[in-house]
Design an enzyme around this catalytic site. Structure first.
Site, PDB file in Angstrom:
ATOM      1  N   LYS A 149      21.542  -8.593  -8.984  1.00  0.00           N
ATOM      2  CA  LYS A 149      20.463  -9.232  -9.743  1.00  0.00           C
ATOM      3  C   LYS A 149      19.284  -9.415  -8.798  1.00  0.00           C
ATOM      4  O   LYS A 149      19.075 -10.487  -8.233  1.00  0.00           O
ATOM      5  CB  LYS A 149      20.955 -10.587 -10.294  1.00  0.00           C
ATOM      6  CG  LYS A 149      20.959 -10.651 -11.798  1.00  0.00           C
ATOM      7  CD  LYS A 149      21.449 -11.986 -12.302  1.00  0.00           C
ATOM      8  CE  LYS A 149      20.367 -12.822 -12.918  1.00  0.00           C
ATOM      9  NZ  LYS A 149      19.663 -12.233 -14.066  1.00  0.00           N
TER      10      LYS A 149
HETATM   11  N1  PMP Z   1      21.320  -8.020 -18.357  1.00  0.00           N
HETATM   12  C1  PMP Z   1      20.298  -8.369 -17.571  1.00  0.00           C
HETATM   13  C2  PMP Z   1      19.365  -7.319 -17.092  1.00  0.00           C
HETATM   14  C3  PMP Z   1      20.105  -9.708 -17.200  1.00  0.00           C
HETATM   15  O1  PMP Z   1      19.071 -10.066 -16.430  1.00  0.00           O
HETATM   16  C4  PMP Z   1      20.986 -10.693 -17.687  1.00  0.00           C
HETATM   17  C5  PMP Z   1      20.782 -12.129 -17.325  1.00  0.00           C
HETATM   18  N2  PMP Z   1      21.402 -12.445 -16.116  1.00  0.00           N
HETATM   19  C6  PMP Z   1      22.054 -10.278 -18.506  1.00  0.00           C
HETATM   20  C7  PMP Z   1      22.186  -8.934 -18.823  1.00  0.00           C
HETATM   21  C8  PMP Z   1      23.040 -11.280 -19.030  1.00  0.00           C
HETATM   22  O2  PMP Z   1      23.833 -11.787 -17.979  1.00  0.00           O
HETATM   23  P1  PMP Z   1      24.462 -13.229 -18.064  1.00  0.00           P
HETATM   24  O3  PMP Z   1      25.202 -13.290 -19.333  1.00  0.00           O
HETATM   25  O4  PMP Z   1      25.369 -13.286 -16.880  1.00  0.00           O
HETATM   26  O5  PMP Z   1      23.369 -14.219 -18.004  1.00  0.00           O
END
Ligand code: PMP
Length: 297
Positions: A149
């Protein structure tokens, strides 16, 4: 910030902070919810694990263990007044040397919290949002590690988001380099067709969302037929139900994609998932209390 609690107005960095120029920042998005036993953080351990994996991919030595980072998140929530908040751990190459090589920069680690209602608005759990398939292709793991991320990944997301908003939609849906559905700019995507729930596999170049994993576990527990599969945008257009999942967005219904109405005959499966997510995060579904870390009374 770097191990100390700092008042909001003092949480500042220099304009020559390395990460600001070259995108070398990794982060997490976590939420704390109000429960009958006080404020608790949802799936903190999994978020910290992903944070450390993002750091590893970018060869950042954070200098803190998983336990220390989790404790720092709890401390930050505890020292802020909100009963429910979003938590943003961030690590970045700091002020010092400029130039592309990030390995000579010291790494700063900060955790911020703020009150943040459902990212796509309250409409997203009721009526649903309007989405459009982006002209921007989702970044590919041959160019950028999508499992990290990293702030830099979000330039791709921001382009898609701006385009969607500019065309009068609420959110974008990005396809991958193969032309298959990948994810939203900050959410994973699910669809329902003939009572079968599905989502793109990790190999489609998505971030493996923790909310996505939560939904997959709900599907199992609710005996909803589920599989991971690639889909084309026309399969999305002809789905019975479509929703986004993410920590910021929660479970957000999609009611239209590029002028095609979705969920015309109701959204029974999405509604079940939304209800269980609400219960699990707010500590009223006992089965999932293992996912809640108490932060304050
Ligand atoms: N895809 C992307 C590109 C994201 O930035 C996020 C947010 N973190 C998600 C999916 C969803 O991830 P999560 O459920 O862990 O927040």
């Amino acid at each position: 910030m770097d191990g100390k609690l700092v008042p909001w107005d003092d949480a500042k960095i220099h304009v020559l902070t390395h990460g600001l120029h070259y995108g070398m920042a990794i982060f997490e998005g976590i939420r704390a919810f109000s429960t009958p036993h006080g404020t608790a953080i949802f799936r903190l351990g999994e978020h910290i694990e992903r944070f450390l994996n993002s750091a590893k991919i970018y060869r950042m030595d954070l200098g803190y263990s998983a336990g220390e980072l989790a404790k720092a998140c709890v401390e930050t929530v505890r020292n802020n007044p909100a009963k429910e908040c979003y938590i943003r751990p961030l690590a970045f190459t700091g002020y010092g040397e400029m130039g592309l090589n990030p390995l000579t920069s010291k790494i700063s680690v900060a955790i911020a919290t703020w009150e943040w209602p459902a990212y796509l608005g309250n409409e997203s759990t009721n009526r649903g949002v309007r989405a459009t398939v982006s002209s921007w292709t989702r970044i590919d793991s041959r160019s950028m590690p999508v499992q990290a991320k990293c702030a830099a990944n979000y330039a791709n997301s921001a382009l898609a988001k701006m385009e969607a908003l500019g065309s009068g939609y609420d959110e974008a849906i990005l396809l991958n380099t193969q032309g298959m559905v990948a994810e939203g700019p900050g959410e994973n995507i699910f669809r329902v067709k003939d009572e079968i729930l599905s989502t793109p596999p990790a190999s489609s170049g998505i971030l493996r969302g923790i909310t996505r994993d939560t939904v997959i576990q709900f599907a199992r527990d609710l005996s909803i037929k589920f599989y991971r599969n690639d889909s084309t945008k026309e399969e999305l257009y002809t789905s019975d139900e479509v929703f986004f999942s993410g920590t910021a967005a929660g479970i957000a219904k999609v009611r239209e994609i590029d002028g095609r109405r979705i969920g015309y005959d109701g959204t029974p499966i999405t509604d079940k998932i939304i209800k269980l997510y609400d219960q699990a995060t707010h500590g009223t579904a006992k089965r999932y209390s293992k996912w809640l870390t108490p932060a304050k009374p």
